[in-house]
Scaffold this motif. Structure first.
Motif, mmCIF file in Angstrom:
data_model
loop_
_atom_site.group_PDB
_atom_site.id
_atom_site.type_symbol
_atom_site.label_atom_id
_atom_site.label_comp_id
_atom_site.label_asym_id
_atom_site.label_seq_id
_atom_site.Cartn_x
_atom_site.Cartn_y
_atom_site.Cartn_z
ATOM 1 N N LEU A 7 0.861 -1.184 0.000
ATOM 2 C CA LEU A 7 0.000 0.000 0.000
ATOM 3 C C LEU A 7 0.890 1.224 0.000
ATOM 4 N N VAL A 8 0.570 2.179 -0.856
ATOM 5 C CA VAL A 8 1.308 3.439 -0.850
ATOM 6 C C VAL A 8 0.314 4.533 -0.490
ATOM 7 N N VAL A 9 0.569 5.233 0.600
ATOM 8 C CA VAL A 9 -0.336 6.313 1.020
ATOM 9 C C VAL A 9 0.222 7.616 0.478
ATOM 10 N N GLY A 10 -0.485 8.201 -0.494
ATOM 11 C CA GLY A 10 0.002 9.431 -1.113
ATOM 12 C C GLY A 10 0.449 9.143 -2.529
ATOM 13 N N ALA A 11 0.107 10.056 -3.450
ATOM 14 C CA ALA A 11 0.422 9.835 -4.859
ATOM 15 C C ALA A 11 1.098 11.047 -5.468
ATOM 16 N N GLY A 12 1.949 11.731 -4.678
ATOM 17 C CA GLY A 12 2.834 12.753 -5.221
ATOM 18 C C GLY A 12 4.040 12.046 -5.824
ATOM 19 N N GLY A 13 5.140 12.793 -5.996
ATOM 20 C CA GLY A 13 6.320 12.206 -6.615
ATOM 21 C C GLY A 13 6.820 10.976 -5.875
ATOM 22 N N VAL A 32 -3.338 4.903 -2.127
ATOM 23 C CA VAL A 32 -4.506 5.475 -1.455
ATOM 24 C C VAL A 32 -4.180 6.947 -1.236
ATOM 25 N N THR A 33 -5.010 7.839 -1.767
ATOM 26 C CA THR A 33 -4.614 9.243 -1.744
ATOM 27 C C THR A 33 -5.802 10.182 -1.590
ATOM 28 N N GLU A 150 -9.158 10.214 -3.711
ATOM 29 C CA GLU A 150 -10.160 10.807 -2.843
ATOM 30 C C GLU A 150 -10.553 9.840 -1.722
ATOM 31 N N TRP A 151 -9.560 9.156 -1.206
ATOM 32 C CA TRP A 151 -9.674 8.385 0.036
ATOM 33 C C TRP A 151 -8.726 9.047 1.039
ATOM 34 N N TYR A 152 -9.261 9.431 2.168
ATOM 35 C CA TYR A 152 -8.446 10.105 3.185
ATOM 36 C C TYR A 152 -8.013 9.084 4.241
ATOM 37 N N TYR A 175 -11.096 6.960 4.879
ATOM 38 C CA TYR A 175 -12.456 7.486 4.679
ATOM 39 C C TYR A 175 -12.621 7.770 3.190
ATOM 40 N N ASP A 176 -13.632 7.161 2.578
ATOM 41 C CA ASP A 176 -13.902 7.401 1.159
ATOM 42 C C ASP A 176 -14.656 8.728 1.049
ATOM 43 N N ILE A 177 -13.973 9.732 0.530
ATOM 44 C CA ILE A 177 -14.532 11.092 0.544
ATOM 45 C C ILE A 177 -15.844 11.147 -0.272
ATOM 46 N N GLN A 178 -15.945 10.307 -1.299
ATOM 47 C CA GLN A 178 -17.145 10.360 -2.148
ATOM 48 C C GLN A 178 -18.359 9.682 -1.540
#
Ligand SMILES: Cc1cc2nc3c(=O)[nH]c(=O)nc-3n(C[C@H](O)[C@H](O)[C@H](O)COP(=O)(O)OP(=O)(O)OC[C@H]3O[C@@H](n4cnc5c(N)ncnc54)[C@H](O)[C@@H]3O)c2cc1C
Length: 607
Positions: A7-13, A32-33, A150-152, A175-178
């Motif tokens: 699992l990678v939390v965050g999808a920046g560089g 998950v971002t 859009e998952w926090y 938390y699924d923001i949608q």
């Protein structure tokens, strides 16, 4: 519950590079971002990526510049690995189609940047981060890597042994923001935090509103120490009204700083007689504020950055984005007028303590990019060194988490690395208020699935309780923190101010006990997200300030009125802060100056 190998939390560089590397090792990877990948803050990076590519340059020179820039608080194994791997990472980007700016002969251009002994900064106009994100996101899409955007992420799923180094991380809860659902994510092999910087701890920052330091705060409460948190970089050229960055690329191309008396301040007042505007960032920020405090600022607030002499053609070719930023945010035409600039919070050198493979002291928990402290930048980061860091150490974290053998790390983590107890003369208690906001108290939980389930249960209860009430709005608490941090924990620091900040942070922490979410909706509830982010901001503000109060010397970005000299005899050591289940413990661990080919000898740092 969702399940993946990595699992990678965050999808920046950092997150994108880690995900690609783990995928290359055959792992089933998911990201998950809270933001869509290409909206991550890496997209705001302007100036460039350092790598020793030119035949007259070398990784040894890059490593030396980085160690000198760090003011001898960087760890040599991290610095050497970084400087050796950066060229390959840049070449890889170019093979993936990154549209680098080029010379007439087709070679990738490299410009000078502050603190570099060779023009080493590759770039794509003044939109390097934007192109970097798009280039790597294309690779993620091409490989079919799953992206939960859009998952926090609310918390980590970590076992709760007393000794943090015996704990294991099995994933996260988000938390699924949608839809408003709260779900568990199990990471069978590893979980990598790549959540970016904590700029929102301050109110004048170049960082986006999403940069709230969620990863370091979650890791800290789960038992991973935070390292060198007091080392905050203030960038010398931010627009006064918004904090928007004017890239170091402007000075790299020849931009000049003037005070109100139209003096070229860096030379006229002897701040950096050799490198002038291209001295390291900490040096230039202090110079500007010294001028402003001496009454030589413009409107008592800022200085001027002038690029008019570069000519329209060169400005449009290499710095066009800067023209738009100055026009849109200050109403200034950079072709006709100098631009107003002042120092602003920009970057966190410290963060989640990890080794060169990106792993923390909690088994299965990794970190990379700005949220991590490997430690590469020590007390001061050189411009253009953050993007190659996230490439080099993002790739290493992804590869290691996927299970490939990249060798044993030299950097030790966790309590085993401790060399000395800390001594903090704090005017207030640090940490949890009355034991009520301790995060890791899931009961005796073992096993991967039940650890994730317990974390989900805790998160659901927490969200329900935040939404059930009519308490304080998080914005009031956040504003109090940002105000005291900008006032008291800025470029110039002193004991009284730091103690005042700790009192204010304690007050904010107590105030936060009464916080509640006012928006009753379960979907797209930004009130809920920001309330949780504010808790993270409080924890990080406290860690930054505690480290700054304890460090009784002047090193890199950390200047203390009472101690205006670097004290190598007592302070070549990393500040560590462990949450210690709500009762924070300050301690130190040694800096490693022995590198692959030589031992770095601390020298006076002049530019
Ligand atoms: C204006 C600006 C210009 C810069 N220019 C340069 C430059 O030219 N060269 C250079 O080397 N460095 C530069 N830097 C520094 C560098 O850009 C950053 O350090 C780097 O891009 C950070 O990348 P990252 O991947 O660690 O984090 P980010 O790109 O910030 O990505 C963080 C990711 O984490 C996700 N996230 C965060 N919290 C959560 C959560 N709770 N749940 C789920 N997801 C979460 C976000 O959605 C995002 O995808 C610049 C910085 C700024 C602010």
């Amino acid at each position: 519950m969702y399940e993946h190998d990595v699992l990678v939390v965050g999808a920046g560089g950092a997150g994108l590079r880690a995900a690609i590397a783990a995928h290359e090792e055959g792992a089933d990877v998911a990201m998950v971002t809270k933001l869509h990948p290409v909206r991550s803050h890496t997209g705001a990076a302007e100036g460039g990526i350092n790598a020793a590519l030119h035949p007259e340059d070398s990784w040894e020179l890059h490593a030396y510049d980085t160690m000198k820039g760090s003011d001898y608080l960087g760890d040599a194994p991290a610095i050497d690995t970084f400087a050796q791997d950066a060229p390959e990472e840049v070449i890889q980007l170019e093979h993936w189609g990154m549209p680098f700016s080029r010379e007439d002969d087709g070679k990738v251009s490299q410009r000078p940047f502050g603190g570099l002994s060779h023009p080493r900064t590759t770039y794509a106009g003044a939109e390097t981060g934007h192109h970097l994100l798009h280039t790597m996101y294309e690779q993620v899409v091409k490989r079919g890597i799953e992206v939960y955007d859009e998952w926090y992420v609310l918390d980590l799923a970590v076992t709760d042994e007393d000794d943090p180094s015996e704990r294991e991380c099995h994933g996260v809860v988000a938390y699924d923001i949608q839809t408003g659902e709260i779900e568990g994510f199990k990471g069978r092999k590893g979980t990598i935090l790549a959540t970016g910087g904590p700029g929102q701890v301050f109110d004048h920052t170049t960082n986006a509103v999403a940069n709230t330091g969620d990863g370091p705060a979650m890791a800290y409460r789960a038992g991973v120490p935070l390292e060198d948190m007091e080392m905050i970089q203030f960038h010398p050229t931010t627009l006064p009204s918004t904090g928007v960055l004017i890239s170091e690329g402007v000075r790299g191309e020849g931009g000049i700083l003037y005070n109100a008396e139209k003096e070229r301040l860096m030379f006229e007042h002897g701040y950096a007689n050799n490198d002038g505007e291209l001295a390291s960032r900490d040096v230039v920020s202090r110079a500007e504020l010294t001028e402003i405090n001496a009454g030589r600022g413009i409107e008592d607030e800022y200085v001027h950055l002038d690029m008019r002499h570069l000519g329209e053609e060169r400005i449009i070719d290499r710095l066009e984005n800067i023209l738009h930023l100055a026009e849109d945010f200050e109403g200034v035409d950079g072709l006709d007028e100098p631009m107003p600039v002042k120092p602003g919070q920009h970057y966190a050198m410290g963060g989640i303590e990890v080794d060169e493979n990106g792993e923390s002291c909690i088994s299965g928990l990794y970190a990379a990019g700005e949220c991590a402290c490997v430690s590469l930048h020590g007390a001061n980061r050189l411009g253009g060194n953050a993007l190659p860091e996230l490439l080099v150490f993002g790739a290493r974290a992804g590869t290691d988490a996927a299970g490939a053998d990249i060798g044993a790390p030299e950097i030790e983590t966790g309590y085993e690395a401790k060399s000395e107890d800390g001594d903090l003369d704090s005017p207030v208690e640090l940490g949890a208020v009355g034991g009520t906001d301790v995060a890791a108290d899931g009961g005796a939980v073992t096993g991967a699935a039940s650890t994730v389930e317990a974390a989900v249960e805790r998160a659901r209860e927490r969200v329900d309780s935040l939404m059930d009430g009519d308490g304080v709005n998080h914005a009031e608490v956040r504003a109090d923190i940002q105000e005291t941090m900008t006032e008291n924990v800025n470029v110039f620091r002193n004991e009284d101010g730091l103690k005042q900040a700790l009192r204010d942070i304690r007050g904010a922490r107590e105030h936060y006990q009464d916080v509640s979410v006012h928006d009753p909706s379960r979907t797209y509830n930004t009130d809920l997200i920001q309330t949780i982010e504010t808790r993270n901001i409080i924890d990080l503000a406290e860690a930054i300030t505690a480290g700054a109060l304890a460090r009784e010397e002047f090193r890199g970005a950390h200047w203390r009125q009472e101690y205006q000299y670097r004290d190598d005899e007592n302070w070549i050591k990393h500040t560590m802060l462990a949450w210690n289940d709500g009762d924070p413990e300050l301690y130190y661990k040694p800096v490693i100056l022995e590198g692959a080919e030589k031992t770095y000898e601390p020298k006076e740092r002049s530019y």
